[in-house]
Each structure stands twice: as C-alpha cells, then as structure tokens.
Design a protein around this motif. Structure first.
Motif, short mmCIF file in Angstrom:
data_model
loop_
_atom_site.label_atom_id
_atom_site.label_comp_id
_atom_site.label_asym_id
_atom_site.label_seq_id
_atom_site.Cartn_x
_atom_site.Cartn_y
_atom_site.Cartn_z
N TYR A 178 0.83 -1.20 0.00
CA TYR A 178 0.00 0.00 0.00
C TYR A 178 0.87 1.25 0.00
O TYR A 178 1.90 1.30 0.67
CB TYR A 178 -0.90 0.04 1.24
CG TYR A 178 -2.02 -0.96 1.23
CD1 TYR A 178 -3.08 -0.86 0.31
CD2 TYR A 178 -2.05 -2.01 2.15
CE1 TYR A 178 -4.11 -1.78 0.31
CE2 TYR A 178 -3.09 -2.92 2.15
CZ TYR A 178 -4.12 -2.81 1.23
OH TYR A 178 -5.14 -3.71 1.24
N LEU A 179 0.41 2.27 -0.72
CA LEU A 179 0.97 3.61 -0.64
C LEU A 179 -0.12 4.53 -0.13
O LEU A 179 -1.18 4.67 -0.77
CB LEU A 179 1.46 4.09 -2.02
CG LEU A 179 2.62 3.33 -2.66
CD1 LEU A 179 3.00 3.99 -3.99
CD2 LEU A 179 3.83 3.29 -1.74
N ASN A 180 0.09 5.13 1.03
CA ASN A 180 -0.83 6.10 1.61
C ASN A 180 -0.25 7.48 1.34
O ASN A 180 0.78 7.84 1.91
CB ASN A 180 -0.97 5.87 3.11
CG ASN A 180 -1.46 4.47 3.45
OD1 ASN A 180 -2.64 4.19 3.42
ND2 ASN A 180 -0.51 3.59 3.79
N TRP A 181 -0.92 8.25 0.50
CA TRP A 181 -0.35 9.51 0.02
C TRP A 181 -1.32 10.66 0.25
O TRP A 181 -2.52 10.56 -0.07
CB TRP A 181 -0.04 9.38 -1.47
CG TRP A 181 0.33 10.64 -2.17
CD1 TRP A 181 1.32 11.52 -1.84
CD2 TRP A 181 -0.29 11.18 -3.35
NE1 TRP A 181 1.36 12.56 -2.73
CE2 TRP A 181 0.39 12.37 -3.67
CE3 TRP A 181 -1.33 10.75 -4.16
CZ2 TRP A 181 0.05 13.15 -4.77
CZ3 TRP A 181 -1.69 11.52 -5.25
CH2 TRP A 181 -0.99 12.70 -5.55
N SER A 182 -0.81 11.75 0.83
CA SER A 182 -1.59 12.97 0.98
C SER A 182 -1.25 13.90 -0.18
O SER A 182 -0.13 14.41 -0.26
CB SER A 182 -1.26 13.65 2.31
OG SER A 182 -1.82 14.96 2.35
N PRO A 183 -2.18 14.12 -1.12
CA PRO A 183 -1.88 14.97 -2.27
C PRO A 183 -1.51 16.40 -1.91
O PRO A 183 -0.57 16.96 -2.46
CB PRO A 183 -3.18 14.92 -3.09
CG PRO A 183 -3.87 13.68 -2.64
CD PRO A 183 -3.54 13.53 -1.20
N LEU A 184 -2.23 16.99 -0.95
CA LEU A 184 -1.99 18.39 -0.63
C LEU A 184 -0.71 18.58 0.18
O LEU A 184 -0.02 19.58 0.04
CB LEU A 184 -3.20 18.97 0.12
CG LEU A 184 -4.49 19.01 -0.69
CD1 LEU A 184 -5.63 19.59 0.13
CD2 LEU A 184 -4.30 19.86 -1.95
N LEU A 185 -0.39 17.60 1.03
CA LEU A 185 0.87 17.66 1.76
C LEU A 185 2.01 17.08 0.95
O LEU A 185 3.18 17.30 1.27
CB LEU A 185 0.75 16.90 3.09
CG LEU A 185 -0.27 17.44 4.10
CD1 LEU A 185 -0.35 16.51 5.30
CD2 LEU A 185 0.09 18.84 4.53
N ASP A 186 1.66 16.31 -0.10
CA ASP A 186 2.64 15.64 -0.95
C ASP A 186 3.58 14.78 -0.12
O ASP A 186 4.81 14.86 -0.23
CB ASP A 186 3.44 16.65 -1.77
CG ASP A 186 4.10 16.02 -2.98
OD1 ASP A 186 3.66 14.91 -3.38
OD2 ASP A 186 5.06 16.58 -3.52
N GLN A 187 2.98 13.94 0.71
CA GLN A 187 3.74 13.06 1.60
C GLN A 187 3.22 11.63 1.54
O GLN A 187 2.03 11.40 1.32
CB GLN A 187 3.65 13.54 3.05
CG GLN A 187 4.35 14.85 3.34
CD GLN A 187 4.30 15.19 4.82
OE1 GLN A 187 4.16 14.32 5.66
NE2 GLN A 187 4.42 16.46 5.13
#
Length: 289
Positions: A178-187
C-alpha cells in the motif's frame, strides 16, 4: 509547530524499498516508454478489454481525489510466437499534476517486481526489467504489475500495488504493497506514522484480536481451529492502508493460511484504536482536505 514538508523518504525504514528519490523532479519513467504504445483513459481501471495487444481501461470518474490516468502495456518475449509466449503486463497510474508521486509509484512497482523475479539489481525502467525477465523466462511465464486506487479523497489517496509472477509450478505468487499519500501535503505515510510512538505493540494486539475473529469466520479453520492455528499462527504485517473505517492490513500468500485464501485483509476499526492511533496526524491530514 514544525511544518509538514514533503517527504518521500519515509519508506527508507522498509528494507525492500531503499531506492533514491531525487529532490529535483526526475524525468517521468513513463516518458521513457513508447508513448503511442500506451492507451490512456480517465481514471480508475475497472474493466480491462484486450485490444491489439493493449489493455483499454474503462473507468469511472473520481469525485473528490486528484485526477489521474490509467496506463497499461503488454509486452511479450521478442522473437516468440504463439499463445504460450512469456509476457509482462504493466498497469500503472499517472497523476499528471503530481509527477513526483507518479515517478515514486512506478519505481515502487518495479521494486516489487524485483522481489518476485529475484534479480540482483534495481530496475529503473520497464524496459530494463523486461530484458532481465526474458533471460530466464520460459513458456507460459508471466509477470503482472498492477496499481489500483482503494481510496481517493482530496486528503488521502490509498493505492495498492500488486505483483503477480508465474514461473512454472502449480500456481504463481503475488505480493501487495500500500501507498498512503496525501496529495496536498505531498507526503507518503506508513503504519509507523499512523500509530502513536511506543504503541505499535498495542496495535499488534488489536490486530491479533481481529485475527481471532477472522479465524472464526474462516472456513478452512472451522474444522479444527487449534490445528489450523498451529499450522498458520498469527504473524504481524505492516502493509497497512488508511481506510475510512479503520486501518486495513493485507497479508501475503501462506502467511495466515493456505494459498487458496489468497492475500487476506484484516481491518482494525478506529473504535478499537483509541489511544493507539495518531489522531493528531490524522486531523492534520484531513484538515488539508
């Protein structure tokens, strides 16, 4: 309070994913491939229809997450003819406005393929991986790399990357990440981020409790639960996804049961993670959405 700067180095803690991510945006790996050989469609692949050696992905529109395209390509071993030729199917995702994450996702897919094909080097492109695979690939050998979105919001996107390889024998083997990604934080966030410091053991116990419930619903274990548990004891996994109702953990083949079970997923609800899950981090993630 310390700002949440973009960090794609959080996976350095994972020994199988130690590869370099440049601070300067790299040339997209997809650009290194023959662009007209890709069939591009908006956005999440639901149905794959074979057409002239390519996969045309029919998809539904995203409602709240960042837009992306589903890209697919099928390769067969050069100079091989017939239905049993070794093949590679590569299904990936292109987040056009987030090239750094797209590059990271693709390179992670290639890294998972490295685990399966057991080659002793890291591949930077699909072409490099294919050349190595063809060297040992025999009739009917198959490698499938797949990327699917399990959750898409403006706050968090969860992508599951799967690799399937068949190299002879009764069945092939798969891996999941799994990749858990926050688009707005880009993390990128991992299980270690979601759990409070010093509380990982408590999360493991909560997961183990849900595993016990899963066993009671497992048809393979119902005949003799004690014997089943002795053969397939609980093992911890940090392959975790941040879902709406809790933290989902997916296990590999043969970890919790026979091959026929596939790769089981167990969800620990947030209601059972009070004092364990890092609510401060989750609030910061969702506040951005």
């Amino acid at each position: 309070m310390r700002g949440l700067a973009p960090r794609f180095d959080s996976l350095k803690r994972w020994p199988r994913l130690r590869f370099f991510i440049s601070g300067v945006i790299l040339i997209s790996l997809l650009g290194c491939l023959d662009s007209h050989a890709w069939v591009q469609q908006q956005p999440t692949p639901q149905i794959a229809v074979k057409s002239k050696g390519l996969f045309v992905n029919k998809a539904s529109s995203l409602k709240s997450g960042p837009p992306y395209r589903a890209l697919s390509k099928v390769l067969t071993k050069p100079s091989c003819k017939g239905e049993d030729c070794p093949s590679i199917t590569f299904n990936t995702l292109d987040f056009e406005t987030y090239p750094r994450f797209t590059d990271f996702l693709v390179r992670t897919q290639l890294e998972i393929a490295l685990m399966d094909t057991r080659h002793g080097k890291t591949f930077n492109t699909l072409g490099d991986l294919a050349k190595a695979f063809w060297k040992t690939a025999e009739s009917r050998y198959e490698l499938v790399l797949d990327a699917k979105i399990k959750r898409d919001t403006s706050s968090i996107v969860v992508a599951e990357l799967r690799s399937y390889v068949y190299m002879g024998g009764a069945q092939g083997m798969s891996t999941s990440m799994y990749l858990n990604w926050s688009p707005l934080l880009d993390q990128i966030f991992t299980l270690n981020d979601f759990i409070l410091p010093g509380r990982m053991k408590a999360f493991e116990e909560a997961l183990k409790k849900k595993h016990a419930q899963w066993l009671r619903e497992n048809a393979f274990a119902q005949a003799d639960p004690d014997a089943y548990l002795e053969t397939w004891p609980f093992e911890f996994s940090d392959n975790a996804a941040l879902m709406q109702d809790g933290i989902a953990v997916t296990f590999g083949h043969y970890v919790l049961g026979p091959y026929a079970l596939g790769m089981p997923t167990i969800v620990v609800p947030f209601s059972e993670l009070k004092g364990i899950v890092n609510m401060g981090l989750l609030k910061r993630i969702y506040a951005q959405g």
